[in-house]
Motif scaffolding. Structure first.
Motif, short mmCIF file in Angstrom:
data_model
loop_
_atom_site.label_atom_id
_atom_site.label_comp_id
_atom_site.label_asym_id
_atom_site.label_seq_id
_atom_site.Cartn_x
_atom_site.Cartn_y
_atom_site.Cartn_z
N TYR A 229 0.69 -1.29 -0.06
CA TYR A 229 0.13 0.07 0.03
C TYR A 229 0.88 1.16 0.02
O TYR A 229 1.93 1.39 0.98
N SER A 237 3.53 0.20 2.87
CA SER A 237 3.23 -0.87 3.76
C SER A 237 2.72 -1.95 3.19
O SER A 237 1.97 -1.78 2.48
N VAL A 239 -0.26 -4.74 3.49
CA VAL A 239 -1.49 -5.02 3.89
C VAL A 239 -2.24 -5.92 3.51
O VAL A 239 -1.86 -6.71 2.37
N GLU A 243 -9.55 -6.67 2.62
CA GLU A 243 -9.85 -5.45 3.62
C GLU A 243 -8.43 -4.96 4.15
O GLU A 243 -7.58 -5.75 4.46
N HIS A 244 -8.60 -3.59 4.40
CA HIS A 244 -7.60 -2.89 4.88
C HIS A 244 -8.08 -1.66 5.77
O HIS A 244 -9.06 -0.90 5.23
N GLY A 245 -7.88 -1.86 7.05
CA GLY A 245 -8.54 -0.66 7.84
C GLY A 245 -9.80 -0.77 8.17
O GLY A 245 -10.80 0.04 8.25
N GLY A 246 -10.28 -2.15 8.24
CA GLY A 246 -11.73 -2.45 8.26
C GLY A 246 -12.66 -2.05 6.90
O GLY A 246 -13.74 -2.32 7.21
N ARG A 249 -11.05 -2.68 0.14
CA ARG A 249 -10.44 -1.48 -0.73
C ARG A 249 -10.52 -1.90 -2.11
O ARG A 249 -10.01 -1.30 -3.02
N SER A 255 -12.49 4.08 -0.72
CA SER A 255 -11.31 4.66 -0.09
C SER A 255 -11.74 6.27 -0.01
O SER A 255 -12.35 6.50 -0.81
N TYR A 261 -2.49 0.37 -4.45
CA TYR A 261 -2.37 -1.35 -4.14
C TYR A 261 -1.77 -1.91 -5.01
O TYR A 261 -2.20 -2.47 -6.14
#
Length: 659
Positions: A229, A237, A239, A243-246, A249, A255, A261
């Motif tokens: 990401y 980073s 990921v 799902e990323h951050g709940g 994506r 987003s 990504y």
């Protein structure tokens, strides 16, 4: 049988305008950079490629910033490739972009097709436009060939029909490349064979990403459970996918801010990426294994992302996201291409129909991926892609037949210098033009000619062989000017300054040398001296210019823009106002100069007048991707707590624009 024909596409659009005549001496403004510490968490090969000769300058290219936003109907030359199933529309004069891929049996456009031609400042050298499939070669970012012509010709295809060959010389890395497109009879897939060659005796850093615009309402799927990401905070980073951050994506509108990504596709897994609508239908791209990377770019649903979507297209026409395929895991990497070696691969683009319940299942990512993979294998088996690649390789060296479009003469100049025989991609001497003429004279006579007419100097070649020729050429003003630029590009700043100082003593035209020396002063932190030299350079240009024609207006606008910035940085507000007053009235009306006027008024303490410029409304056509200048200037004029008006809100990261 496949038909290839010329056609014309008429769209609301703008002319590209003149290139910026000032050589781009400042460091490359590219958003995709990360801190060295980020490499500690990368696989070894990825970390090595992230650090492998990243681009620092767009020389020898020029910056393309002469376009506006006053759209009128424009005619774009196209080449159409069509069989009984698909129709592909290619723009040979604009980087070979595939503007449309239309599936005839279903009546569906498979790509995001931009309804306008609106350049914006996203390419490495400026002008770029959104939509379709673009071929990104050179270095991290959108290619410098985004709005440049390619050579194009008809060539025999592997199945005995015709294919379209596009080719050019990529000047940032000095590498020739070709893109061959064909539609086998009865095929639902457009085949694309790509080859990048390194004719040099040294290895070369290589970059390639095929960038496909698709409707942003589609879900994007790829065979990966993790992704790298990257966002405009310049952080990278690893990921999970989806799902990323709940939040899932893989739906672009989930987003808030723009983000990349880069999917981690396991070795041995088939390479593909798809964008599918609510009914499970859409586009799939697949390739042979060399093209390993897959990526999703989203604009996001935040205010800034929506504003960019409107800026690049037309309000109310729907947004897009990008799915991409590249040589490396991420776009921060460059891959080593061995001396006299080549990279080649095959891509395929076509429609895909799936079970919508499976691809939009909320109970399992693997179920969705398996559904796409199974349907893709039914539509186009992996073995068929590999076989098509082998068949195409036999044709890759075939000499082109009927010429359909002409690119630049820079490849012909390199072939003239080296004597290279690049089978399949001829760079004919007949393509040499006015820009190459002085360099041909240097090559053949050993001397760089002086300009016959007063005007801004032409483009500079900076590769080592040309720099060596300039160093041994007679020390005349033009050779010293271009030698200094080549030395600056090579990192030898002291020698560059000496070359410009020698040229300045002899030159009838002083401003090109003074401007280069001003850039050098600014780079070394000599703000006052840089301001002095910019002011002197602009005075000399105003005394020298012969008329208000396009070349002179472009030079005055470009030098005036830089001069005002340097003078304001040195606190020379009155002198900056003097530069402003001497700009052509039409130049002062351009959006980028309206912003400069607001900055100038702020420096003069005329905050109400600066605020009035914002209230009246203006647009900066070449607003740079990620630039935050609008918000910074607005914050000086607005009462505390006054929000930035939506029309000026291009935020690409959290907290980027003052409120």
């Amino acid at each position: 049988m496949t038909e290839i024909r010329r056609a014309v596409l008429t769209l609301p659009g703008v002319p590209l305008g003149p290139d910026n005549p000032l050589p781009p001496l400042r460091p490359l403004d590219e958003m995709h950079e990360v801190d060295e510490r980020a490499k500690e968490d990368m696989p070894l090969d990825m970390a090595r490629q992230v650090g492998y000769r990243p681009l620092r300058s767009v020389l020898p290219e020029r910056i393309r910033d002469g376009y506006g936003r006053d759209r009128r109907p424009v005619d774009l030359d196209t080449i159409v490739i069509e069989n009984d199933r698909l129709r592909a529309t290619v723009l040979p004069g604009l980087g070979g972009r595939v503007a449309s891929l239309f599936h005839k049996p279903t009546g569906r456009e498979l790509l995001y097709r931009n309804p306008v031609f609106q350049p914006a400042d996203f390419a490495l050298n400026g002008a770029w436009f959104s939509g379709g499939i673009e071929w990104n070669i050179g270095a991290t970012g959108h290619t410098a060939l985004s709005c440049a012509p390619l050579h194009a010709a008809r060539v025999p295809a592997p199945d005995g029909g015709d294919m379209l060959r596009l080719w050019e010389w990529e000047r940032l890395r000095d590498l020739p490349f070709q893109v061959d497109l064909w539609l086998p009879e009865g095929s639902d897939f457009l085949y694309v064979g790509v080859r990048v060659r390194n004719p040099h005796e040294k290895p070369a850093p290589t970059y390639w990403w095929s960038n496909i615009a698709v409707p942003e309402e589609h879900r994007v799927l790829a065979p990966a459970d993790e992704a790298w990401y990257f966002a405009y905070e310049r952080t990278l980073s690893r990921v999970p996918v989806p799902e990323h951050g709940g939040v899932d994506r893989t739906y672009p509108l989930n987003s808030e801010f723009p983000a990349d990504y880069f999917y981690e596709v396991e070795d041995g897994r088939r390479r593909w990426i798809a964008a599918l609508d609510d009914a499970g239908r859409g586009l799939v791209q697949t390739s042979t294994d060399l093209l390993r990377g897959r990526k999703l770019f989203v604009w996001g649903a935040g205010t800034g992302g929506r504003r960019w979507q409107e800026w690049l297209t037309e309000p109310g026409t729907g947004g897009y996201s990008e799915i991409q395929a590249g040589l490396a895991r991420t776009q921060l990497e460059h891959v080593r291409l061995e001396p006299e070696g080549e990279f080649s691969w095959l891509e395929a683009y076509g429609p895909l129909s799936t079970d919508a319940r499976a691809v939009h299942a909320t109970d399992g990512w693997s179920r969705a991926v398996d559904e796409v993979e199974r349907r893709l294998e039914d539509a186009l088996p992996r073995a068929d892609v590999d076989a098509a690649y082998e068949a195409w390789r036999v044709c890759a060296d075939t000499e082109p037949g009927e010429r359909l479009a002409v690119g630049s003469g820079w490849g012909a100049l390199e072939v003239l210098r080296t004597g290279w025989k690049l089978t399949g991609t001829p760079f004919d001497e007949s393509t040499l033009g006015e820009a190459q003429a002085p360099w041909r004279e240097l090559l053949e006579s050993g001397a760089f000619p002086e300009q016959r007419r007063v005007g801004p100097p032409g483009p500079t070649l900076v590769a080592p062989p040309w720099r060596d020729m300039l160093e041994t050429a007679p020390a005349r003003p033009q050779s010293e000017y271009h030698l200094g630029i080549a030395q600056w590009h090579a990192g030898d700043r002291a020698q560059a300054v000496r070359s410009w100082e020698r040229g300045l003593e002899l030159a009838p035209s002083l401003w090109p040398f003074l401007r280069c020396l001003a850039v050098a002063d600014a780079a070394d932190g000599h703000t006052e001296r840089a301001a002095d030299r910019y002011a002197e350079a602009f005075d000399d240009l105003c005394a020298e210019r012969r008329d208000d024609g396009e070349p002179w207006r472009a030079a005055c606008g470009a030098l005036g823009r830089e001069s005002i910035g340097a003078l304001l940085a040195a606190g020379r507000v009155a002198v900056a106002r003097g530069v402003w007053d001497r700009l052509h009235p039409a130049t002062r009306e351009r959006g980028c100069f309206r912003l400069i006027e607001a900055e100038l008024l702020c420096a003069e303490g005329e905050l109400d007048a600066a605020r009035a410029i914002f209230d009246a409304g203006f647009e900066v056509p070449d607003l740079r991707e990620g630039a935050e200048t609008l918000g910074e200037v607005w914050s000086k004029t607005a009462p505390p707590g006054t929000p930035l008006p939506p029309r000026y809100d291009f935020r690409m990261r959290p907290g980027s624009t003052p409120q």
